[in-house]
Design a protein around this motif. Sequence first.
Motif, short mmCIF file in Angstrom:
data_model
loop_
_atom_site.label_atom_id
_atom_site.label_comp_id
_atom_site.label_asym_id
_atom_site.label_seq_id
_atom_site.Cartn_x
_atom_site.Cartn_y
_atom_site.Cartn_z
N TYR A 1 -11.79 -15.81 24.27
CA TYR A 1 -12.07 -16.63 23.09
C TYR A 1 -12.55 -18.02 23.49
N GLU A 2 -11.89 -18.61 24.49
CA GLU A 2 -12.31 -19.94 24.96
C GLU A 2 -13.72 -19.89 25.54
N ALA A 3 -14.01 -18.83 26.30
CA ALA A 3 -15.36 -18.69 26.86
C ALA A 3 -16.40 -18.54 25.76
N GLN A 4 -16.05 -17.83 24.69
CA GLN A 4 -16.98 -17.63 23.59
C GLN A 4 -17.23 -18.94 22.84
N LEU A 5 -16.21 -19.78 22.75
CA LEU A 5 -16.39 -21.10 22.13
C LEU A 5 -17.39 -21.94 22.93
N ASN A 6 -17.28 -21.87 24.26
CA ASN A 6 -18.24 -22.58 25.11
C ASN A 6 -19.66 -22.03 24.91
N SER B 1 1.80 -9.58 27.22
CA SER B 1 1.54 -10.98 27.54
C SER B 1 0.20 -11.14 28.28
N ALA B 2 -0.05 -10.24 29.22
CA ALA B 2 -1.31 -10.30 29.97
C ALA B 2 -2.50 -10.01 29.06
N ALA B 3 -2.34 -9.07 28.13
CA ALA B 3 -3.42 -8.73 27.21
C ALA B 3 -3.74 -9.92 26.30
N LEU B 4 -2.68 -10.63 25.85
CA LEU B 4 -2.87 -11.81 25.01
C LEU B 4 -3.58 -12.91 25.78
N LYS B 5 -3.17 -13.13 27.02
CA LYS B 5 -3.79 -14.17 27.84
C LYS B 5 -5.26 -13.86 28.09
N GLU B 6 -5.57 -12.61 28.38
CA GLU B 6 -6.95 -12.21 28.63
C GLU B 6 -7.83 -12.48 27.41
N THR B 7 -7.32 -12.12 26.22
CA THR B 7 -8.10 -12.30 24.99
C THR B 7 -8.29 -13.79 24.69
N LYS B 8 -7.27 -14.60 24.95
CA LYS B 8 -7.41 -16.04 24.73
C LYS B 8 -8.49 -16.64 25.63
N LEU B 9 -8.53 -16.19 26.88
CA LEU B 9 -9.55 -16.68 27.81
C LEU B 9 -10.96 -16.29 27.33
N GLN C 1 -19.94 -15.05 14.37
CA GLN C 1 -19.14 -13.86 14.09
C GLN C 1 -18.46 -13.34 15.36
N ASN C 2 -19.14 -13.49 16.51
CA ASN C 2 -18.51 -13.11 17.78
C ASN C 2 -17.27 -13.95 18.05
N VAL C 3 -17.38 -15.25 17.77
CA VAL C 3 -16.25 -16.15 17.94
C VAL C 3 -15.11 -15.76 17.00
N GLU C 4 -15.45 -15.49 15.74
CA GLU C 4 -14.44 -15.10 14.76
C GLU C 4 -13.78 -13.78 15.15
N GLN C 5 -14.57 -12.89 15.72
CA GLN C 5 -14.03 -11.60 16.15
C GLN C 5 -12.99 -11.77 17.26
N LEU C 6 -13.31 -12.61 18.25
CA LEU C 6 -12.34 -12.84 19.34
C LEU C 6 -11.11 -13.59 18.85
N LYS C 7 -11.30 -14.51 17.93
CA LYS C 7 -10.16 -15.23 17.36
C LYS C 7 -9.22 -14.25 16.65
N THR C 8 -9.79 -13.31 15.93
CA THR C 8 -8.99 -12.30 15.24
C THR C 8 -8.29 -11.39 16.24
N GLN C 9 -8.97 -11.08 17.34
CA GLN C 9 -8.34 -10.25 18.37
C GLN C 9 -7.16 -10.96 19.02
N VAL C 10 -7.26 -12.28 19.16
CA VAL C 10 -6.12 -13.05 19.68
C VAL C 10 -4.92 -12.89 18.76
N ASN C 11 -5.15 -13.00 17.45
CA ASN C 11 -4.06 -12.83 16.48
C ASN C 11 -3.48 -11.42 16.55
N MET C 12 -4.36 -10.43 16.77
CA MET C 12 -3.87 -9.05 16.86
C MET C 12 -2.95 -8.89 18.07
N LYS C 13 -3.34 -9.50 19.20
CA LYS C 13 -2.50 -9.40 20.40
C LYS C 13 -1.15 -10.10 20.19
N LYS C 14 -1.15 -11.20 19.42
CA LYS C 14 0.12 -11.89 19.14
C LYS C 14 1.05 -11.01 18.32
#
Length: 428
Positions: free
Chosen positions: A329-334, A319-327, A258-271
């Motif tokens: 999300y990637e860390a959460q996948l790891n 753009s910076a906010a989107l990049k931060e959230t993507k990073l 759910q943490n991963v799904e939450q960050l993925k959704t936040q990435v979409n929100m930033k987009k």
Amino acid sequence: MKHKLKIVVLGLLLGIQSFAQEKLSLTLKDAQNYALEHNRTLKNASLSIREAEAARWQSLSAMLPQVDAGADYSNNLGHKLDLSGNKIAMPPSGTFSVTASIGASVSQIIGIKLNDISVKMADISRKQTEQQTVDQVKTLYYSILVMHESVGLLEKNLENLHQLFKHTEQSVEVGVAEQIAADQISVQIVTMETNIRSSKRSLEMLYNSLRLQMGVDVFTEISLSQNLPGLMDTDNALSLLNLDFILDKNYDYQLMQQNVEQLKTQVNMKKWAYAPSLSAYYRYTKIDYFSDESTFNMTPPNSIGATLSIPIFSSGNRSAALKETKLKYEAQLNTLADTEESLNIQHRQLCYNLSSAYDSFEAQKKNVEVSQRVFDNITRKYEHGMASSMDVTDASTNVVTAQNSYVQSLLEVVSAQIDLEQLLNVEK
């Protein structure tokens, strides 16, 4: 005044006595069910779900129509408007208005999905807290039974030592034994009595911990209606070793997903922060003048409007906010991958722990039987003058050590079983 004070003190004493008289006789299942109903930590976990649901509705209602009504009174204190030499009265007036508005953006819609995830996470946490509460009650229930058995064994050993001490004193009186032999046994008796008192204090602490888990007050007397032989089911414990580990059933893994799904959704929100937002309104206004003087009213009774907001330039903030959230999300996948691997390793380790605990339990059970037979044999020899008091002391110490090891190994089996049950999330 003294009479009233006596009544108050008597009332307090009666209240304390009524608390002390409350008694619960519980099986393990009864204790677990009682805790599920009264445990305060579990109640807070249930409240967290309701908080998450309230936050979700708050986000959803922000996208639904909003209606506001207002009324105001104004008085210009007789002032008249001069319009090209014409005096226009500005009498006191009252205004009533109703405004209906609605606004929506894709970010708001995604925000509702985030709230849905929060509700799911709160529900998973509640289930995990429920599991932990049930298991904690089980651990304490077994621990209390084990401690009772330990106290019983110590008291039996103390009784044997008293008999030996009495026999030794008689031997000293007739000159067939030395006083030092009686002194050595008396030291053993004092040590045993100290151990018994310490065990009883530990037993009361366990009862208090059980009271805390069950959500009852300190005056409630608890008695356990089941015994260890009736509860110990080693076959059921060992059957856990044959169960497959399903990651998706584990609560820790579910929360991580759910943490991963939450960050993925936040990435979409930033987009979607680049997307426009739209709002609209309708307003009805009515003005009443509290004077017969002629004036003019330029406020229309009905009006509508719409606003389209289009993000154009934010100096790279979005753009910076989107990049931060993507990073993130990637860390959460790891982290999710690490969690999956560590849980699989933990499963193997807990299976090993349970197997080892069971083997140790069987060995210590035999060790107690052998140590007790040795002690009984040494005691008989001592009574016939074929063994020294030191031999009796050593044999007694060995029995106590074996009993303590047996009790510890029993708790280790229970603890290993509970740990594996938690990981597998099996039905209890």
